[in-house]
Design a protein around this motif. Structure first.
Motif, PDB file in Angstrom:
ATOM      1  N   ARG A   3       0.858  -1.188   0.000  1.00 55.86           N
ATOM      2  CA  ARG A   3       0.000   0.000   0.000  1.00 55.86           C
ATOM      3  C   ARG A   3       0.888   1.230   0.000  1.00 55.86           C
ATOM      4  NH1 ARG A   3      -2.956  -1.378   5.208  1.00 55.86           N
ATOM      5  NH2 ARG A   3      -4.013   0.627   4.981  1.00 55.86           N
ATOM      6  N   ARG A   4       0.516   2.222  -0.787  1.00 55.46           N
ATOM      7  CA  ARG A   4       1.366   3.380  -1.041  1.00 55.46           C
ATOM      8  C   ARG A   4       0.972   4.566  -0.168  1.00 55.46           C
ATOM      9  NH1 ARG A   4       5.315   0.594  -3.573  1.00 55.46           N
ATOM     10  NH2 ARG A   4       4.546  -0.446  -5.464  1.00 55.46           N
ATOM     11  N   ASN A   7      -1.030   7.210  -1.797  1.00 59.50           N
ATOM     12  CA  ASN A   7      -2.434   6.883  -2.020  1.00 59.50           C
ATOM     13  C   ASN A   7      -3.239   7.156  -0.745  1.00 59.50           C
ATOM     14  OD1 ASN A   7      -1.780   6.107  -4.599  1.00 59.50           O
ATOM     15  ND2 ASN A   7      -1.768   3.913  -4.163  1.00 59.50           N
ATOM     16  N   THR A   8      -3.174   8.393  -0.310  1.00 55.47           N
ATOM     17  CA  THR A   8      -3.878   8.836   0.895  1.00 55.47           C
ATOM     18  C   THR A   8      -4.857   9.941   0.513  1.00 55.47           C
ATOM     19  OG1 THR A   8      -2.035   8.311   2.382  1.00 55.47           O
ATOM     20  CG2 THR A   8      -3.600   9.963   3.147  1.00 55.47           C
ATOM     21  N   ASP A 125      -6.351   5.356   3.874  1.00 53.14           N
ATOM     22  CA  ASP A 125      -4.970   4.886   3.785  1.00 53.14           C
ATOM     23  C   ASP A 125      -4.892   3.751   2.765  1.00 53.14           C
ATOM     24  OD1 ASP A 125      -2.296   4.390   4.243  1.00 53.14           O
ATOM     25  OD2 ASP A 125      -2.601   3.400   6.176  1.00 53.14           O
ATOM     26  N   ASP A 126      -5.007   4.124   1.474  1.00 54.32           N
ATOM     27  CA  ASP A 126      -4.887   3.180   0.369  1.00 54.32           C
ATOM     28  C   ASP A 126      -5.719   1.916   0.603  1.00 54.32           C
ATOM     29  OD1 ASP A 126      -4.169   2.074  -2.009  1.00 54.32           O
ATOM     30  OD2 ASP A 126      -2.048   1.801  -1.540  1.00 54.32           O
ATOM     31  N   GLY A 127      -7.025   2.123   0.699  1.00 53.16           N
ATOM     32  CA  GLY A 127      -7.923   0.978   0.806  1.00 53.16           C
ATOM     33  C   GLY A 127      -8.474   0.733   2.202  1.00 53.16           C
ATOM     34  N   ASN A 167     -10.423   3.879  -1.835  1.00 51.95           N
ATOM     35  CA  ASN A 167     -10.319   5.337  -1.712  1.00 51.95           C
ATOM     36  C   ASN A 167     -11.315   6.018  -2.641  1.00 51.95           C
ATOM     37  OD1 ASN A 167      -8.121   4.822  -0.090  1.00 51.95           O
ATOM     38  ND2 ASN A 167      -6.729   6.175  -1.187  1.00 51.95           N
TER      39      ASN A 167
END
Length: 320
Positions: A3-4, A7-8, A125-127, A167
Motif C-alpha cells: 500500500r502506497r 495513495n492517501t 490509507d490506500d484501501g 479510496n
C-alpha cells in the motif's frame, strides 16, 4: 501488494450534530494535505499485573481510546475576496468563527469560546478508512521566508471505526496555489499597526524571517462511563519572530519587554485580491529576547504572547 503512502485521501466536514457522522465525500470535502499521519487508536492501556508464581508479564486491556490525526495544508485564498477558502472549515474545528463581511468584501476568522464546532474526518490509507467523529484540534500557522505559508493541524477525535474500502476520488479545485514567502509577496512584521475593515494602517515595519503563530488550543479527550467527549477547554495563543533591528530599535523593544508592555502586530501574506491573508493581533507581549544570526548578520528573536483586549479578539485572520 504494498500500500502506497501517496495513495492517501483526507476528507473533512463540519458536523450538524456533535459526534454524528457528517459523511464527508471526496467530491465535496477533500483536503489537500501534506505530511499526513494518523494514530488509529490512542488508547489507555490497563495492565492486569497478574502474579502466577513466576516472572512474566500480563496481557493488557484496551481502555478508553481516541484517534489522532495531523496534517498540513497550504495557506492561500479562495481566489475571490468574499468566498471562504477551502481551509475555512478546518479552522472552525479549532474554536474559530467564520464571518463574511462587506466593504470591502472579505472573510474574517476570529477565535471563539462558545458554540464550538466539530468535524467528521475520514483518513483513507490506500484501501482502509479511519473515521474520526466529533474531532477538534489545534492549528499552527507558519509563514517563513523561502517557504510556503502553511497551516499545521493536530486533531483528536472519537473512534468512528476502521473499514477496508476503496479510496474515493478527491476533488481539489477549491484549494488554490499559495504565494511564496518572498519580499515581493508580503508586508513584513508591523508593530503598532491599527486594523479596521480589512486595512492595516500606521505602525513600524520590521525586516524579519517571518511569523509562526500557534493558536494554543487545549484539546482534551474525556472518557466517562456514559459518554466520551472531545473538547477545547482553553486557549493561550503564542507566536515567534526573528527581526533585524538597529541598535536603537533593539534597545527600545527591550524597554517594552522589561515593562511588560503590549503592542499590536500586523502581517500580510499576498498582494492580489482573492489570495491575500492579513493577520492582526491587537495586544502582543514580547518575551524571551534572544540573539541569533543569519549569514553573519545579527537577528533578534522574541516569543510573543497574544492576549485578548475585549475577549475572543487576540488575533484575526482576514482573507481579502
Amino acid at each position: 501488494m504494498p500500500r502506497r503512502i501517496k495513495n492517501t485521501i483526507v476528507t473533512a466536514k463540519v458536523e450538524t450534530t456533535v459526534g454524528t457522522d457528517a459523511a464527508p465525500t471526496g467530491a465535496a470535502n477533500a483536503v489537500l494535505v501534506s505530511d499526513a499521519t494518523v494514530t488509529p487508536l490512542d488508547a489507555q492501556s490497563i495492565d492486569r499485573a497478574l502474579i502466577r508464581g513466576s516472572f512474566g508479564g500480563s496481557e493488557q486491556l484496551v481502555g478508553p481510546a481516541s484517534v489522532k490525526l495531523s496534517y498540513s495544508v497550504e495557506l492561500a485564498g479562495s481566489g475571490a475576496a468574499a468566498t471562504p477558502p477551502a481551509w475555512g472549515a478546518l479552522l472552525q474545528g479549532c474554536a474559530v468563527a467564520e464571518g463574511l463581511l462587506t466593504t470591502p468584501a472579505r472573510v474574517e476568522y476570529t477565535p471563539v469560546s462558545s458554540g464550538l464546532k466539530t468535524l467528521t474526518q475520514y483518513y483513507y490509507d490506500d484501501g482502509l478508512v479511519h473515521k474520526l467523529l466529533a474531532s477538534m484540534g489545534n492549528c499552527t500557522l507558519s509563514a517563513k521566508v523561502g517557504e510556503r505559508p502553511m497551516l499545521r493541524f493536530e486533531w483528536t477525535g472519537l473512534d468512528g471505526g476502521i473499514v477496508a474500502t476503496p479510496n474515493p476520488t478527491g476533488t481539489f479545485t477549491a484549494w488554490k496555489k499559495p504565494v511564496a514567502m518572498t519580499k515581493a509577496n508580503v508586508i513584513d512584521i508591523t508593530l503598532g499597526a491599527t486594523y479596521a475593515a480589512g486595512v492595516l494602517t500606521d505602525g513600524t515595519i520590521y525586516n524579519s524571517t517571518g511569523l509562526e503563530l500557534n493558536f494554543g488550543n487545549t484539546v482534551n479527550f474525556t472518557p466517562m462511563l456514559s459518554t466520551e467527549v472531545v473538547d477545547i477547554a482553553d486557549r493561550q495563543s503564542t507566536a515567534t519572530v526573528e527581526m533585524e533591528l538597529t541598535a536603537a530599535q533593539e534597545a527600545a523593544l527591550m524597554v517594552k519587554v522589561r515593562a511588560n508592555e503590549t503592542q499590536s502586530l500586523g502581517f500580510t501574506i499576498g498582494t492580489a485580491s482573492g489570495n491575500k491573508v492579513l493577520i492582526f493581533a491587537p495586544a502582543v507581549q514580547l518575551t524571551n529576547p534572544r540573539k541569533s544570526e543569519l549569514n553573519g548578520n545579527r537577528l533578534i528573536g522574541f516569543d510573543l504572547r497574544l492576549v485578548p483586549v475585549n475577549g475572543n479578539d487576540e488575533w484575526r485572520m482576514v482573507c481579502l
